[in-house]
Write a protein that holds these residues in place. Sequence first.
Motif, PDB file in Angstrom:
ATOM      1  N   MET A 296      -7.805  -1.160  -2.379  1.00 22.51           N
ATOM      2  CA  MET A 296      -7.014  -1.899  -1.415  1.00 22.51           C
ATOM      3  C   MET A 296      -5.597  -1.325  -1.369  1.00 22.51           C
ATOM      4  SD  MET A 296      -6.900  -5.836  -0.725  1.00 22.51           S
ATOM      5  CE  MET A 296      -5.671  -6.623   0.246  1.00 22.51           C
ATOM      6  N   GLU A 297      -5.091  -1.159  -0.181  1.00 22.06           N
ATOM      7  CA  GLU A 297      -3.763  -0.581   0.011  1.00 22.06           C
ATOM      8  C   GLU A 297      -2.673  -1.552  -0.424  1.00 22.06           C
ATOM      9  OE1 GLU A 297      -1.244   1.622   3.566  1.00 22.06           O
ATOM     10  OE2 GLU A 297      -3.133   0.647   4.038  1.00 22.06           O
ATOM     11  N   GLU A 298      -1.653  -1.013  -1.124  1.00 23.76           N
ATOM     12  CA  GLU A 298      -0.585  -1.895  -1.581  1.00 23.76           C
ATOM     13  C   GLU A 298       0.220  -2.429  -0.406  1.00 23.76           C
ATOM     14  OE1 GLU A 298       1.992   0.218  -4.279  1.00 23.76           O
ATOM     15  OE2 GLU A 298       2.526   1.704  -2.787  1.00 23.76           O
ATOM     16  N   LYS A 299       0.715  -3.646  -0.567  1.00 23.43           N
ATOM     17  CA  LYS A 299       1.542  -4.293   0.461  1.00 23.43           C
ATOM     18  C   LYS A 299       2.994  -4.187   0.015  1.00 23.43           C
ATOM     19  CE  LYS A 299      -1.985  -6.649   2.556  1.00 23.43           C
ATOM     20  NZ  LYS A 299      -2.293  -7.471   3.628  1.00 23.43           N
ATOM     21  N   VAL A 300       3.851  -3.804   0.953  1.00 25.77           N
ATOM     22  CA  VAL A 300       5.254  -3.591   0.631  1.00 25.77           C
ATOM     23  C   VAL A 300       6.141  -4.573   1.383  1.00 25.77           C
ATOM     24  CG1 VAL A 300       4.885  -1.165   0.085  1.00 25.77           C
ATOM     25  CG2 VAL A 300       5.553  -1.795   2.371  1.00 25.77           C
TER      26      VAL A 300
ATOM     27  N   ILE B  67      11.589 -10.053   5.556  1.00 25.32           N
ATOM     28  CA  ILE B  67      11.118 -10.568   6.843  1.00 25.32           C
ATOM     29  C   ILE B  67       9.611 -10.389   7.030  1.00 25.32           C
ATOM     30  CG2 ILE B  67      13.346 -10.352   8.028  1.00 25.32           C
ATOM     31  CD1 ILE B  67      12.251  -7.691   9.244  1.00 25.32           C
ATOM     32  N   ASP B  68       8.979  -9.553   6.183  1.00 28.14           N
ATOM     33  CA  ASP B  68       7.552  -9.318   6.356  1.00 28.14           C
ATOM     34  C   ASP B  68       7.000  -8.620   5.114  1.00 28.14           C
ATOM     35  OD1 ASP B  68       5.094  -9.343   7.625  1.00 28.14           O
ATOM     36  OD2 ASP B  68       5.665  -7.956   9.228  1.00 28.14           O
ATOM     37  N   VAL B  69       5.688  -8.602   5.020  1.00 28.09           N
ATOM     38  CA  VAL B  69       4.968  -7.822   4.018  1.00 28.09           C
ATOM     39  C   VAL B  69       3.853  -7.109   4.769  1.00 28.09           C
ATOM     40  CG1 VAL B  69       3.543  -7.928   1.943  1.00 28.09           C
ATOM     41  CG2 VAL B  69       5.509  -9.454   2.169  1.00 28.09           C
ATOM     42  N   VAL B  70       3.801  -5.773   4.645  1.00 31.94           N
ATOM     43  CA  VAL B  70       2.822  -4.985   5.399  1.00 31.94           C
ATOM     44  C   VAL B  70       2.193  -3.938   4.487  1.00 31.94           C
ATOM     45  CG1 VAL B  70       4.129  -5.285   7.565  1.00 31.94           C
ATOM     46  CG2 VAL B  70       4.471  -3.227   6.182  1.00 31.94           C
ATOM     47  N   PRO B  71       1.044  -3.397   4.879  1.00 29.81           N
ATOM     48  CA  PRO B  71       0.480  -2.277   4.113  1.00 29.81           C
ATOM     49  C   PRO B  71       1.448  -1.085   4.116  1.00 29.81           C
ATOM     50  CG  PRO B  71      -1.165  -3.185   5.604  1.00 29.81           C
ATOM     51  CD  PRO B  71       0.153  -3.820   5.968  1.00 29.81           C
TER      52      PRO B  71
ATOM     53  N   PRO C 285      15.978  13.440  -8.622  1.00 33.58           N
ATOM     54  CA  PRO C 285      16.765  13.162  -9.823  1.00 33.58           C
ATOM     55  C   PRO C 285      16.721  11.689 -10.231  1.00 33.58           C
ATOM     56  CG  PRO C 285      18.211  13.334  -7.935  1.00 33.58           C
ATOM     57  CD  PRO C 285      16.805  13.593  -7.438  1.00 33.58           C
ATOM     58  N   THR C 286      15.795  10.934  -9.651  1.00 33.87           N
ATOM     59  CA  THR C 286      15.595   9.538 -10.026  1.00 33.87           C
ATOM     60  C   THR C 286      14.099   9.266 -10.156  1.00 33.87           C
ATOM     61  OG1 THR C 286      15.452   8.674  -7.757  1.00 33.87           O
ATOM     62  CG2 THR C 286      17.660   8.819  -8.731  1.00 33.87           C
ATOM     63  N   THR C 287      13.774   8.212 -10.867  1.00 32.71           N
ATOM     64  CA  THR C 287      12.422   7.687 -10.935  1.00 32.71           C
ATOM     65  C   THR C 287      12.457   6.365 -10.198  1.00 32.71           C
ATOM     66  OG1 THR C 287      11.998   8.732 -13.050  1.00 32.71           O
ATOM     67  CG2 THR C 287      10.643   6.859 -12.515  1.00 32.71           C
ATOM     68  N   GLY C 288      11.354   5.977  -9.611  1.00 34.26           N
ATOM     69  CA  GLY C 288      11.314   4.682  -8.933  1.00 34.26           C
ATOM     70  C   GLY C 288      10.295   4.693  -7.836  1.00 34.26           C
ATOM     71  N   GLY C 289      10.373   3.688  -6.986  1.00 35.98           N
ATOM     72  CA  GLY C 289       9.401   3.630  -5.918  1.00 35.98           C
ATOM     73  C   GLY C 289       9.579   2.432  -5.021  1.00 35.98           C
ATOM     74  N   VAL C 290       8.626   2.254  -4.139  1.00 38.24           N
ATOM     75  CA  VAL C 290       8.644   1.204  -3.130  1.00 38.24           C
ATOM     76  C   VAL C 290       8.286  -0.135  -3.770  1.00 38.24           C
ATOM     77  CG1 VAL C 290       7.556   0.427  -0.990  1.00 38.24           C
ATOM     78  CG2 VAL C 290       8.072   2.851  -1.312  1.00 38.24           C
ATOM     79  N   VAL C 291       9.119  -1.140  -3.503  1.00 35.01           N
ATOM     80  CA  VAL C 291       8.896  -2.486  -4.027  1.00 35.01           C
ATOM     81  C   VAL C 291       7.725  -3.126  -3.284  1.00 35.01           C
ATOM     82  CG1 VAL C 291       9.909  -4.789  -4.308  1.00 35.01           C
ATOM     83  CG2 VAL C 291      11.316  -2.745  -4.703  1.00 35.01           C
ATOM     84  N   THR C 292       6.783  -3.642  -4.051  1.00 32.53           N
ATOM     85  CA  THR C 292       5.600  -4.265  -3.459  1.00 32.53           C
ATOM     86  C   THR C 292       5.759  -5.789  -3.410  1.00 32.53           C
ATOM     87  OG1 THR C 292       4.467  -4.338  -5.594  1.00 32.53           O
ATOM     88  CG2 THR C 292       4.067  -2.416  -4.202  1.00 32.53           C
ATOM     89  N   GLU C 293       4.801  -6.403  -2.728  1.00 32.27           N
ATOM     90  CA  GLU C 293       4.785  -7.846  -2.564  1.00 32.27           C
ATOM     91  C   GLU C 293       4.882  -8.550  -3.929  1.00 32.27           C
ATOM     92  OE1 GLU C 293       2.048 -10.985  -0.071  1.00 32.27           O
ATOM     93  OE2 GLU C 293       1.056  -9.270  -0.975  1.00 32.27           O
ATOM     94  N   ASN C 294       5.700  -9.595  -3.996  1.00 31.51           N
ATOM     95  CA  ASN C 294       5.883 -10.403  -5.215  1.00 31.51           C
ATOM     96  C   ASN C 294       6.441  -9.606  -6.388  1.00 31.51           C
ATOM     97  OD1 ASN C 294       4.814 -12.746  -3.931  1.00 31.51           O
ATOM     98  ND2 ASN C 294       2.752 -11.972  -4.313  1.00 31.51           N
ATOM     99  N   GLU C 295       7.257  -8.605  -6.100  1.00 30.68           N
ATOM    100  CA  GLU C 295       7.832  -7.765  -7.138  1.00 30.68           C
ATOM    101  C   GLU C 295       9.341  -7.671  -6.919  1.00 30.68           C
ATOM    102  OE1 GLU C 295       6.166  -3.699  -9.037  1.00 30.68           O
ATOM    103  OE2 GLU C 295       6.788  -3.484  -6.947  1.00 30.68           O
ATOM    104  N   SER C 296      10.118  -7.794  -7.998  1.00 31.66           N
ATOM    105  CA  SER C 296      11.567  -7.617  -7.910  1.00 31.66           C
ATOM    106  C   SER C 296      11.911  -6.134  -8.031  1.00 31.66           C
ATOM    107  CB  SER C 296      12.258  -8.392  -9.036  1.00 31.66           C
ATOM    108  OG  SER C 296      11.984  -7.775 -10.290  1.00 31.66           O
TER     109      SER C 296
END
Length: 163
Positions: free
Chosen positions: A1-5, A15-19, A62-73
């Motif tokens: 299942m595709e993550e929701k962001v 304002i929204d949560v989408v794939p 030069p950084t680590t990280g990523g896209v914040v997903t649904e229900n994640e700070s």
Amino acid sequence: MEEKVVIVNPANEIIDVVPRSVMRANILLHRASYVIVTNSKGAILVQKRSDRKDLYPSYFDPTTGGVVTENESYEQNAVRELEEEVGITGVTLKSLFDIHFENEYVKVWGYVFLTTYDGPIKPMDGEVVDFFFLKPRELETFMKQEPIMPDGEMVIKKYLGMG
């Protein structure tokens, strides 16, 4: 299942949560975490992204990280991404600053953290294919010569007081 962001407005309000694919295809404003990883000598971790990444494949970051997903700070995302990308766990994150970055490929509200780590780096999920530490001056030179993630470059320049 595709993550929701998480999608946000210009004031960084959800304002929204989408794939993820919808966010990328429509270049929607979303949240992302950034972690600057330094070692005890003050050098900064630089990663080379896999050639299969959906944005900026084979670029250096030069950084680590990523896209914040649904229900994640932001912080939960930073902790998760550190482990998934480079196998770093159990570190303390210091909050630094937020950033807003936009270009023709991406629109992001980000939050930047800092951690110091001297343990082993173990790329875990295949997103990172190489890594090394560079001292700040070496990194400045490197960023002028190699393809760098533009948002990661903005984060590092702000962190190093370069603009």
